[in-house]
Design a protein around this motif. Structure first.
Motif, mmCIF file in Angstrom:
data_model
loop_
_atom_site.group_PDB
_atom_site.id
_atom_site.type_symbol
_atom_site.label_atom_id
_atom_site.label_comp_id
_atom_site.label_asym_id
_atom_site.label_seq_id
_atom_site.Cartn_x
_atom_site.Cartn_y
_atom_site.Cartn_z
ATOM 1 N N VAL A 245 -7.203 -2.767 5.075
ATOM 2 C CA VAL A 245 -6.242 -1.789 5.602
ATOM 3 C C VAL A 245 -6.967 -0.457 5.795
ATOM 4 O O VAL A 245 -7.189 0.293 4.838
ATOM 5 C CB VAL A 245 -5.044 -1.631 4.647
ATOM 6 C CG1 VAL A 245 -4.049 -0.610 5.196
ATOM 7 C CG2 VAL A 245 -4.368 -2.985 4.436
ATOM 8 N N GLY A 246 -7.339 -0.175 7.022
ATOM 9 C CA GLY A 246 -8.186 0.980 7.312
ATOM 10 C C GLY A 246 -7.589 2.319 6.948
ATOM 11 O O GLY A 246 -8.316 3.260 6.600
ATOM 12 N N ASP A 247 -6.250 2.460 6.999
ATOM 13 C CA ASP A 247 -5.617 3.739 6.714
ATOM 14 C C ASP A 247 -5.906 4.226 5.299
ATOM 15 O O ASP A 247 -5.914 5.430 5.033
ATOM 16 C CB ASP A 247 -4.104 3.633 6.907
ATOM 17 C CG ASP A 247 -3.709 3.411 8.361
ATOM 18 O OD1 ASP A 247 -4.589 3.599 9.232
ATOM 19 O OD2 ASP A 247 -2.550 3.047 8.618
ATOM 20 N N VAL A 248 -6.139 3.294 4.373
ATOM 21 C CA VAL A 248 -6.375 3.650 2.978
ATOM 22 C C VAL A 248 -7.720 4.352 2.798
ATOM 23 O O VAL A 248 -7.907 5.135 1.860
ATOM 24 C CB VAL A 248 -6.322 2.376 2.103
ATOM 25 C CG1 VAL A 248 -6.640 2.683 0.655
ATOM 26 C CG2 VAL A 248 -4.947 1.717 2.219
ATOM 27 N N GLU B 218 -13.668 -0.584 7.616
ATOM 28 C CA GLU B 218 -12.585 -1.556 7.678
ATOM 29 C C GLU B 218 -13.174 -2.930 7.957
ATOM 30 O O GLU B 218 -14.050 -3.077 8.805
ATOM 31 C CB GLU B 218 -11.596 -1.160 8.777
ATOM 32 C CG GLU B 218 -10.361 -2.033 8.848
ATOM 33 C CD GLU B 218 -9.347 -1.522 9.853
ATOM 34 O OE1 GLU B 218 -8.353 -2.242 10.099
ATOM 35 O OE2 GLU B 218 -9.545 -0.407 10.380
ATOM 36 N N ALA C 193 -9.250 6.726 4.208
ATOM 37 C CA ALA C 193 -9.340 8.188 4.306
ATOM 38 C C ALA C 193 -9.401 8.825 2.926
ATOM 39 O O ALA C 193 -10.076 9.848 2.735
ATOM 40 C CB ALA C 193 -8.149 8.736 5.096
ATOM 41 N N LYS C 194 -8.728 8.224 1.965
ATOM 42 C CA LYS C 194 -8.736 8.772 0.603
ATOM 43 C C LYS C 194 -10.125 8.663 -0.010
ATOM 44 O O LYS C 194 -10.595 9.578 -0.693
ATOM 45 C CB LYS C 194 -7.706 8.048 -0.256
ATOM 46 C CG LYS C 194 -6.267 8.295 0.167
ATOM 47 C CD LYS C 194 -5.285 7.640 -0.778
ATOM 48 C CE LYS C 194 -3.852 7.942 -0.362
ATOM 49 N NZ LYS C 194 -3.527 9.389 -0.484
ATOM 50 N N HIS D 73 0.819 -1.214 0.000
ATOM 51 C CA HIS D 73 0.000 0.000 0.000
ATOM 52 C C HIS D 73 0.853 1.265 0.000
ATOM 53 O O HIS D 73 0.489 2.282 0.585
ATOM 54 C CB HIS D 73 -0.942 -0.012 1.216
ATOM 55 C CG HIS D 73 -1.990 -1.082 1.141
ATOM 56 N ND1 HIS D 73 -1.760 -2.353 1.610
ATOM 57 C CD2 HIS D 73 -3.242 -1.081 0.622
ATOM 58 C CE1 HIS D 73 -2.839 -3.091 1.406
ATOM 59 N NE2 HIS D 73 -3.746 -2.347 0.805
#
Length: 250
Positions: free
Chosen positions: A73-76, A96, A78-79, A14
């Motif tokens: 992958v939760g961080d993705v 997520e 936000a986009k 990622h």
């Protein structure tokens, strides 16, 4: 709900460069095979949605419905949320979750869609069964996945063949199937989805417009080959993907 978590490793990772590449994807260039089946009221689950560009697009096709983008992958995510806010799309959410153990009740969605996901999982048949579980009877399970063994490029640089051989090895080492495209219809049948429509479409790129199993020297050599390919005015590559649209009968 199936109590199971994904075992394979996402081969591409990622990194920001990967997410930029994925952000090019839209419903039109990545899910055109599914669009004719959509109706304004539908509730859609986009499984493995990544940065959400396809997800947000799909929401515009179901203005009276709702789309959920799910990503491990939760961080993705936000986009995707930022894109939806930028475009004023409100009938979409990003959560997520694990596609092999969805928390939704049976028959929750009208459509469950996975784009370039099954090639990266250790049990694609199991994931298709889970997709089938959460879709309504008469609903749609749809997927699109590349077939790396069918890639074609010009010029035929030796280093690109070395890259392909390495990618096949790495993908399988990670528990995945790089040649998923040719197996999609078989996986669907094994998952209890015998009623399906199959198709193939391709992305085409040209160099002017836009790749402990290998050491640093190997990777640097492959990177140099891709740069050489990109700088060739005649550079061309086609990436075929197989598509399935399955109707849940019961």
């Amino acid at each position: 709900m199936i109590s199971k978590t994904e075992a394979a490793t996402y081969t591409h990772g990622h990194h920001a460069s990967v997410l930029r590449s994925h952000a090019w994807r839209t419903a039109q260039n990545s899910a055109a095979f599914l669009l004719p089946y959509l109706q304004p009221h539908m509730k859609i689950l986009d499984l493995g949605c990544g940065p959400g560009t396809i997800t947000v697009d799909l929401a515009t096709y179901v203005p009276e419905g709702h789309v959920t983008g799910l990503e491990r992958v939760g961080d993705v995510l936000a986009k995707g949320r930022a894109l939806a806010a930028e475009r004023g799309v409100t009938n979409v959410e990003f959560v997520e979750g694990d596609g092999n153990g969805l928390t939704y009740a049976d028959g929750t969605f009208d459509v469950v869609f996975a784009h370039q996901v099954l090639q990266h999982v250790a049990d694609p048949v199991g994931m298709l069964r889970e997709m089938k579980r959460v879709v309504k009877t008469g609903g749609i399970v749809a997927a699109r996945d590349a077939d790396y063994g069918s890639f074609a490029w010009f010029p035929e640089l030796p280093g690109l063949r070395a890259w392909m051989d390495l990618y096949q090895k790495v993908g399988r080492y990670n528990g995945a199937e790089p040649n998923a495209g040719r197996m999609m219809h078989s996986w669907a049948r094994q998952a209890g989805l015998p009623k399906y429509k199959s198709s193939v479409t391709s992305w085409v790129y040209t160099g002017a417009e836009d790749g402990e199993l290998a050491g640093v020297e190997d990777l640097e050599r492959i990177s140099k080959t891709w740069k050489e390919w990109q700088e060739d005015v005649d550079a061309w590559i086609t990436i075929p993907s197989s598509e399935i649209v399955c109707i849940k009968e019961h």
